[in-house]
Design an enzyme around this catalytic site. Sequence first.
Site, PDB file in Angstrom:
ATOM      1  N   TYR A   1      43.634  13.035  26.894  1.00 10.95           N
ATOM      2  CA  TYR A   1      44.379  13.717  25.826  1.00 10.95           C
ATOM      3  C   TYR A   1      45.880  13.523  25.988  1.00 10.95           C
ATOM      4  CZ  TYR A   1      40.084  16.180  24.594  1.00 10.95           C
ATOM      5  OH  TYR A   1      38.818  16.480  24.203  1.00 10.95           O
TER       6      TYR A   1
ATOM      7  N   LYS B   1      38.558  41.929  47.159  1.00 10.33           N
ATOM      8  CA  LYS B   1      38.663  42.159  45.712  1.00 10.33           C
ATOM      9  C   LYS B   1      38.435  40.835  44.974  1.00 10.33           C
ATOM     10  CE  LYS B   1      43.633  42.005  46.322  1.00 10.33           C
ATOM     11  NZ  LYS B   1      44.792  42.816  46.710  1.00 10.33           N
TER      12      LYS B   1
HETATM   13  C1  LIG Z   1      45.174  42.319  47.994  1.00  9.97           C
HETATM   14  C2  LIG Z   1      45.689  43.277  48.990  1.00  9.97           C
HETATM   15  C3  LIG Z   1      45.781  42.931  50.338  1.00  9.97           C
HETATM   16  C4  LIG Z   1      45.478  41.531  50.845  1.00  9.97           C
HETATM   17  O1  LIG Z   1      46.553  40.686  50.565  1.00  9.97           O
HETATM   18  P1  LIG Z   1      46.601  39.156  51.062  1.00  9.97           P
HETATM   19  O2  LIG Z   1      47.932  38.686  50.666  1.00  9.97           O
HETATM   20  O3  LIG Z   1      45.520  38.444  50.331  1.00  9.97           O
HETATM   21  O4  LIG Z   1      46.371  39.201  52.524  1.00  9.97           O
HETATM   22  C5  LIG Z   1      46.186  43.892  51.237  1.00  9.97           C
HETATM   23  N1  LIG Z   1      46.511  45.139  50.815  1.00  9.97           N
HETATM   24  C6  LIG Z   1      46.433  45.513  49.524  1.00  9.97           C
HETATM   25  C7  LIG Z   1      46.823  46.892  49.137  1.00  9.97           C
HETATM   26  C8  LIG Z   1      46.046  44.600  48.576  1.00  9.97           C
HETATM   27  O5  LIG Z   1      45.990  44.963  47.289  1.00  9.97           O
END
Ligand SMILES: *Cc1c(COP(=O)(O)O)cnc(C)c1O
Length: 366
Positions: A256, A35
Amino acid sequence: MNRPILASIHTQAFQHNLNRVRELAPESKIWSVIKARAYGHTFDAVLKGLESTDGFALLDIQDAVCLREHGWQGRILLLEGLFHENEIDLAQELHCDLVVHCETQIEWLERYADKVHKPISVFLKMNTGMNRLGLKPEAYRTAFHRLHSAGYRLHHMTHFANADQMDRKPTVDAQQELFNQTIEGLDGPTSLANSAAILWHRNALGDWVRPGIMLYGASPTGLYADIEHAHLQAVMQLHSEIIDIQELQAGDRIGYGGRYEAPEPMRVGIVACGYADGYPRHAKDGTPVWVGDSDKVGSGIICPLVGRVSMDMLTVDLRNAPHAKIGSVVELWGDKVPVDQVAQMSNTIGYELLCAVAPRVPVKII
Ligand SMILES: *Cc1c(COP(=O)(O)O)cnc(C)c1O
């Protein structure tokens, strides 16, 4: 010449980390979670580095379209299922597996059942305590039977709330126990573990694991120390160059707000990377930055960030790096500076920094 900033994505590190997942979960199939543009690493890169995965898990059906256009023929899981009923035709056409997490999605699938021409795999999600997505255990078995009799191919799924906190093992165990009790006697493969569970709760893996952050070589806890011995490799290297050097006198201030005051005469390197590239503006003085030794390729030293990060630049204390000059290579994060160390110095986690690398940063897949 372009502005000297680049995110290099090392596909060999992807392969290495995927192999680590296989070693840790040898009995499980792997959904590589991609994702958020593969946590900022691009789909092109995962298709090259993670092509031996059993499937890719993502959110947006448009990203599934994109993977198919890139030629990916393996499995794709939509991690939150359908957002609208009208996505279902496309999901079927693309051969996506679907998470189902609520009553509304069940109704959509029931209405669609007689239009299914090849069995669709469903990962039915149970809320075992995370209280985000998922059906309550009391509603789960009925949901299972409804989808089963509508012809869908069922899998059981849940998600841990605390797998990254080593002192919260009891809640991981409790979630797992509730899950196991609820699915007792029901057919179908299971999916439970994110990266943290794969690393630290290996009694809770299930038939399909779902690693995300560990594939990218960063820590589920946000602390590098927690994965230091897990043999993961950083996949992204964000690098830039020193584009100018300032000679400061004791008492001079930088940038800054003049947050940093030189305690003595010192050289400060100006680096072509700022918050508009995704480097965190909240990074404190002392955040590690690796500065290459321009005399010896590959060698270099950690220098502390000094002064506030601005939109396009940041500044580093070069007292450790007498050979640094204009054009010296700088690593903001990667294999020399773990992204989690930068994140920690700005009160966040590596996930957030990786996902936030800005579109203006060119990406090179190696
Ligand atoms: C994002 C996600 C993962 C992966 O999680 P990590 O902590 O990056 O390993 C696994 N299962 C679901 C349902 C997720 O949304």
